[in-house]
Design a protein around this motif. Structure first.
Motif, PDB file in Angstrom:
ATOM      1  N   THR A  24     -54.654  17.247 -14.160  1.00  0.00           N
ATOM      2  CA  THR A  24     -53.953  17.064 -15.439  1.00  0.00           C
ATOM      3  C   THR A  24     -54.386  15.778 -16.118  1.00  0.00           C
ATOM      4  N   GLN A  25     -54.468  14.707 -15.333  1.00  0.00           N
ATOM      5  CA  GLN A  25     -54.895  13.422 -15.895  1.00  0.00           C
ATOM      6  C   GLN A  25     -56.345  13.494 -16.358  1.00  0.00           C
ATOM      7  N   ALA A  26     -57.171  14.215 -15.616  1.00  0.00           N
ATOM      8  CA  ALA A  26     -58.580  14.372 -15.993  1.00  0.00           C
ATOM      9  C   ALA A  26     -58.691  15.077 -17.345  1.00  0.00           C
ATOM     10  N   LEU A  46     -64.830  21.243 -16.078  1.00  0.00           N
ATOM     11  CA  LEU A  46     -63.710  20.555 -16.724  1.00  0.00           C
ATOM     12  C   LEU A  46     -63.054  21.427 -17.789  1.00  0.00           C
ATOM     13  N   LYS A  47     -63.858  22.145 -18.555  1.00  0.00           N
ATOM     14  CA  LYS A  47     -63.308  23.037 -19.586  1.00  0.00           C
ATOM     15  C   LYS A  47     -62.423  24.106 -18.956  1.00  0.00           C
ATOM     16  N   LEU A  48     -62.828  24.610 -17.790  1.00  0.00           N
ATOM     17  CA  LEU A  48     -62.036  25.638 -17.108  1.00  0.00           C
ATOM     18  C   LEU A  48     -60.806  25.034 -16.437  1.00  0.00           C
ATOM     19  N   ILE A  49     -60.923  23.800 -15.970  1.00  0.00           N
ATOM     20  CA  ILE A  49     -59.749  23.085 -15.437  1.00  0.00           C
ATOM     21  C   ILE A  49     -58.702  22.960 -16.543  1.00  0.00           C
ATOM     22  N   ALA A  50     -59.174  22.618 -17.748  1.00  0.00           N
ATOM     23  CA  ALA A  50     -58.265  22.445 -18.886  1.00  0.00           C
ATOM     24  C   ALA A  50     -57.554  23.743 -19.247  1.00  0.00           C
ATOM     25  N   LYS A  51     -58.151  24.875 -18.890  1.00  0.00           N
ATOM     26  CA  LYS A  51     -57.528  26.181 -19.146  1.00  0.00           C
ATOM     27  C   LYS A  51     -56.623  26.613 -18.001  1.00  0.00           C
ATOM     28  N   GLY A  52     -56.470  25.719 -17.001  1.00  0.00           N
ATOM     29  CA  GLY A  52     -55.563  25.998 -15.897  1.00  0.00           C
ATOM     30  C   GLY A  52     -56.134  26.886 -14.806  1.00  0.00           C
ATOM     31  N   THR A  87     -57.449  12.676 -20.148  1.00  0.00           N
ATOM     32  CA  THR A  87     -58.457  11.642 -20.405  1.00  0.00           C
ATOM     33  C   THR A  87     -59.638  12.214 -21.185  1.00  0.00           C
ATOM     34  N   ALA A  88     -60.071  13.414 -20.789  1.00  0.00           N
ATOM     35  CA  ALA A  88     -61.207  14.056 -21.463  1.00  0.00           C
ATOM     36  C   ALA A  88     -60.891  14.351 -22.921  1.00  0.00           C
ATOM     37  N   LEU A  89     -59.649  14.750 -23.206  1.00  0.00           N
ATOM     38  CA  LEU A  89     -59.245  15.018 -24.594  1.00  0.00           C
ATOM     39  C   LEU A  89     -59.183  13.722 -25.389  1.00  0.00           C
ATOM     40  N   GLN A  90     -58.653  12.664 -24.787  1.00  0.00           N
ATOM     41  CA  GLN A  90     -58.540  11.376 -25.479  1.00  0.00           C
ATOM     42  C   GLN A  90     -59.918  10.806 -25.800  1.00  0.00           C
ATOM     43  N   ARG A  91     -60.859  10.991 -24.895  1.00  0.00           N
ATOM     44  CA  ARG A  91     -62.189  10.410 -25.095  1.00  0.00           C
ATOM     45  C   ARG A  91     -63.111  11.292 -25.943  1.00  0.00           C
ATOM     46  N   GLY A  92     -62.671  12.521 -26.245  1.00  0.00           N
ATOM     47  CA  GLY A  92     -63.506  13.409 -27.064  1.00  0.00           C
ATOM     48  C   GLY A  92     -64.520  14.195 -26.265  1.00  0.00           C
ATOM     49  N   ILE A  93     -64.356  14.223 -24.934  1.00  0.00           N
ATOM     50  CA  ILE A  93     -65.245  15.048 -24.102  1.00  0.00           C
ATOM     51  C   ILE A  93     -64.878  16.504 -24.271  1.00  0.00           C
ATOM     52  N   LEU A  94     -63.578  16.764 -24.380  1.00  0.00           N
ATOM     53  CA  LEU A  94     -63.053  18.111 -24.647  1.00  0.00           C
ATOM     54  C   LEU A  94     -62.272  18.080 -25.951  1.00  0.00           C
TER      55      LEU A  94
END
Length: 201
Positions: A186-188, A146-152, A191-198
């Motif tokens: 993108t939605q993942a 997920l962290k790498l997904i967030a980096k595109g 959501t992860a940022l909103q929930r504090g996972i990332l």
């Protein structure tokens, strides 16, 4: 003890607390490692711990202090109210979790309550904790993906970075989307940022 990497925040908290006739700031520090060291030295009755600290964050510092001193009374302070941040803080041993936007009166009341042995969880934080308890947890590997997904990064790039096959990455991505109830990457991430996972660095 006040633990925060922002000088202005430390000064503000110290000023709010030191005017109370029965409270005094024994020490203030800017990192998690210093918090552990100073806790051993001063054994403060209450610790106000910032969630986001450079290097060792507030959750890790709380976990280390509570492992060595199970009776430590730590109040986690944060600008974030993501359910994962709240959950991780309580898992580490924090007595309660407060937003930095809380009124001074609420902070003082919470300090007194925690010193008396109470948990003192606000309805908002309680709701976040309840939300987290009903969700399926991401595995450590899924969080790495997920962290790498967030980096595109693409599945191929993620596989190369983690040393796993692209088809395995695809499986992890599918599990992440399902667990976060997200329709796409993108939605993942959102959501992860909103929930504090990332968190955004």
């Amino acid at each position: 003890m006040v633990v925060d990497d922002h000088f202005v925040v430390r000064i503000g908290l110290a000023g709010s607390i030191n005017i109370e006739p029965d409270m005094v700031i024994e020490t203030e520090v800017s990192t998690g490692l210093l918090a552990i060291e100073q806790f051993r030295k001063h054994r403060p009755d209450i610790v106000l711990m910032d969630l986001k600290l450079p290097g060792m964050d507030g959750v890790e510092a709380t976990r280390a202090i509570c492992k060595e001193f199970p009776d430590a009374a730590i109040i986690m302070l944060s600008t974030h109210d993501g359910e994962e941040d709240v959950y991780r803080s309580f898992q580490a041993g924090a007595r309660t979790y407060m937003l930095k936007t809380a009124a001074r009166e609420d902070l003082i009341q919470t300090i007194r309550a925690v010193h008396s042995g109470e948990r003192c969880i606000s309805p908002t934080i309680g709701a976040r904790l309840a939300e987290r308890m009903t969700r399926t947890e991401l595995t450590a590997r899924e969080i790495e993906v997920l962290k790498l997904i967030a980096k595109g990064r693409s599945n191929k790039e993620i596989g190369g970075a983690l040393g796993i096959a692209e088809v395995t990455v695809k499986l992890h991505v599918g599990h992440i989307l399902t667990k976060l109830k997200a329709s796409d990457r993108t939605q993942a991430t959102t959501t992860a940022l909103q929930r504090g996972i990332l968190h955004l660095d």
